[in-house]
Enzyme design. Structure first.
Site, mmCIF file in Angstrom:
data_model
loop_
_atom_site.group_PDB
_atom_site.id
_atom_site.type_symbol
_atom_site.label_atom_id
_atom_site.label_comp_id
_atom_site.label_asym_id
_atom_site.label_seq_id
_atom_site.Cartn_x
_atom_site.Cartn_y
_atom_site.Cartn_z
ATOM 1 N N HIS A 105 0.817 -1.221 0.000
ATOM 2 C CA HIS A 105 0.000 0.000 0.000
ATOM 3 C C HIS A 105 0.852 1.274 0.000
ATOM 4 O O HIS A 105 0.507 2.275 0.608
ATOM 5 C CB HIS A 105 -0.971 0.005 1.177
ATOM 6 C CG HIS A 105 -2.020 -1.072 1.119
ATOM 7 N ND1 HIS A 105 -2.594 -1.498 -0.049
ATOM 8 C CD2 HIS A 105 -2.602 -1.816 2.111
ATOM 9 C CE1 HIS A 105 -3.498 -2.436 0.215
ATOM 10 N NE2 HIS A 105 -3.515 -2.661 1.512
ATOM 11 N N HIS A 177 -10.096 1.345 0.869
ATOM 12 C CA HIS A 177 -9.866 0.206 1.770
ATOM 13 C C HIS A 177 -10.938 0.127 2.867
ATOM 14 O O HIS A 177 -10.620 -0.116 4.030
ATOM 15 C CB HIS A 177 -8.461 0.328 2.369
ATOM 16 C CG HIS A 177 -7.835 -0.961 2.759
ATOM 17 N ND1 HIS A 177 -8.359 -1.784 3.743
ATOM 18 C CD2 HIS A 177 -6.731 -1.590 2.300
ATOM 19 C CE1 HIS A 177 -7.581 -2.843 3.875
ATOM 20 N NE2 HIS A 177 -6.592 -2.751 3.009
ATOM 21 N N GLU A 311 -11.435 -4.613 -2.246
ATOM 22 C CA GLU A 311 -10.596 -3.520 -2.747
ATOM 23 C C GLU A 311 -10.391 -3.707 -4.246
ATOM 24 O O GLU A 311 -9.642 -4.594 -4.658
ATOM 25 C CB GLU A 311 -9.223 -3.549 -2.059
ATOM 26 C CG GLU A 311 -9.267 -3.507 -0.556
ATOM 27 C CD GLU A 311 -8.008 -4.118 0.072
ATOM 28 O OE1 GLU A 311 -6.898 -3.669 -0.240
ATOM 29 O OE2 GLU A 311 -8.131 -5.052 0.872
HETATM 30 C C1 GLA Z 1 -4.692 -5.436 2.389
HETATM 31 C C2 GLA Z 1 -3.754 -6.565 2.392
HETATM 32 C C3 GLA Z 1 -3.810 -7.289 3.688
HETATM 33 C C4 GLA Z 1 -3.581 -6.346 4.868
HETATM 34 C C5 GLA Z 1 -4.531 -5.183 4.775
HETATM 35 C C6 GLA Z 1 -4.224 -4.118 5.791
HETATM 36 O O1 GLA Z 1 -5.971 -5.858 2.266
HETATM 37 O O2 GLA Z 1 -3.976 -7.438 1.314
HETATM 38 O O3 GLA Z 1 -2.856 -8.313 3.695
HETATM 39 O O4 GLA Z 1 -2.271 -5.884 4.852
HETATM 40 O O5 GLA Z 1 -4.469 -4.590 3.521
HETATM 41 O O6 GLA Z 1 -4.077 -4.589 7.097
#
Ligand code: GLA
Length: 347
Positions: A105, A177, A311
């Protein structure tokens, strides 16, 4: 639209909440910190309104728990980049290693912590547009990126739109998210929600670091098959390696048809149904496997698998996988991405 003060950031910037509602009882609140969706109230089968997204009551909550990304806008690149590095136009770019050896991210100090400008508010159409200028070199990426993120509350949906352009070739793969719990943000586990995903394929991960192998695998005869609706919990704890690596679902699904809804999610207690569409090629279905004990809104405690994310995105590590559609944004090109979450009652 109702605007109220939310607080100030650690660096003293003012943060506001912006609330929109419609005649059908839908109400959304967003904030200029992280261009985040903080609340989304939806009427359930009895007509009682439930807030179906996880979040925090304070700016400090968002700052202190930025690695959960509750409701946040993620950029420049959502999901993982292997070895936190990629090559573009013959130049190697190094990013922060914030997830083992990899980038997740886009690293610390991501867009979820920025204070965004409010570019426009359209009260007639219940729409707000946030804007961010991300300088050349920001987080390690080339090009000055201008990114606009809009939230619109329509009759029965929220529409999130991204518009981006850059002064140099770069990559752009934004997402939202939000963690949904259609029974209400403080209602416990999501494993009894029912889910249908129009995805015949997914991108398996190599190991628990969650970098894709590069394959596009059929979901047929695996617990990844949600083409026929089932409860999320039905197969989540099977000894299937992909589920073991991620402690549940945390995988990118390849969407079959971008002209139709790709997901239908039903809250088992509320009867609230959420359908989703997008023009992005994939969706990370994440069942909150890394949540353990987070103090959220209204003193709720968010634990393991008490929220789930859908997402929309380019596939993880797409910038390094030639067989995945590229998130490349060419210099001075303008791209538009959109994701819509529509709410109904289960009949
Ligand atoms: C995304 C990732 C997960 C986790 C979340 C945040 O969805 O795929 O593995 O890191 O973000 O906690």
């Amino acid at each position: 639209m109702n605007q109220e003060k939310f607080g100030v950031t650690k660096t003293g910037e003012a943060v506001f909440l912006y609330t929109f509602e419609n005649e059908n009882g839908l109400k959304m609140t967003v904030s200029n910190i992280g261009a985040v969706l903080t609340n989304l109230w939806v009427p359930d089968k009895e007509g009682t309104v439930r807030d179906v997204v996880l979040g925090f009551d304070t700016v400090e909550g968002y700052e202190a728990n930025d690695d959960l990304y509750l409701g946040s806008t993620i950029g420049r690149n959502a999901n993982r980049i292997a070895n936190a590095c990629f090559e573009l136009d013959g130049v190697v770019y190094q990013l922060a290693k914030n997830d083992g050896e990899n980038n997740l991210h886009s690293g610390k100090a991501g867009y979820q912590l920025r204070v965004w400008d409010v570019k426009t508010v359209d009260e007639i159409n219940n729409k707000i547009t946030f804007s961010l200028i991300s300088p050349d070199g920001d987080q390690g990426y080339p090009g000055e990126l201008t990114l606009d993120v809009s939230y619109q509350l329509t009759e029965n949906s929220i529409v999130i739109t991204y518009q981006g352009s850059s002064s140099k070739d770069t990559i752009l793969n934004p997402t939202n998210h939000s963690y949904f719990n259609l029974n209400g943000h403080n209602s416990g586990t999501i494993i009894n929600h029912r889910l249908q995903l129009q995805a015949s394929h997914f991108t398996p991960m190599k190991d628990s670091q969650a970098i894709p192998t590069g394959e596009i695998l059929s979901v047929e005869q695996t617990p990844m098959d949600f083409r026929v609706e089932k409860t999320i919990g039905e197969e989540i704890d099977q000894a299937y390696s992909q589920l073991v690596y991620a402690k549940g679902y945390d995988h990118n699904f390849v969407l079959d048809n971008l002209t139709k809804d790709f997901a239908r999610l039903t809250g088992d207690q509320s009867g609230i149904v959420m359908e989703a569409t997008t023009n992005l090629p994939g969706v990370q279905f994440y069942t909150g496997n890394f949540m353990s004990h987070t103090l959220g809104k209204e003193a709720a405690v968010y634990r393991f698998r008490e929220g789930l994310c859908l997402e929309t995105q380019y596939f993880p590590n797409a910038v390094n996988e030639s067989q995945f559609k590229t998130p490349l944004l060419k210099k001075e090109e303008v791209v538009n991405y959109q994701t819509r979450y529509t709410f109904k009652i289960d009949k």
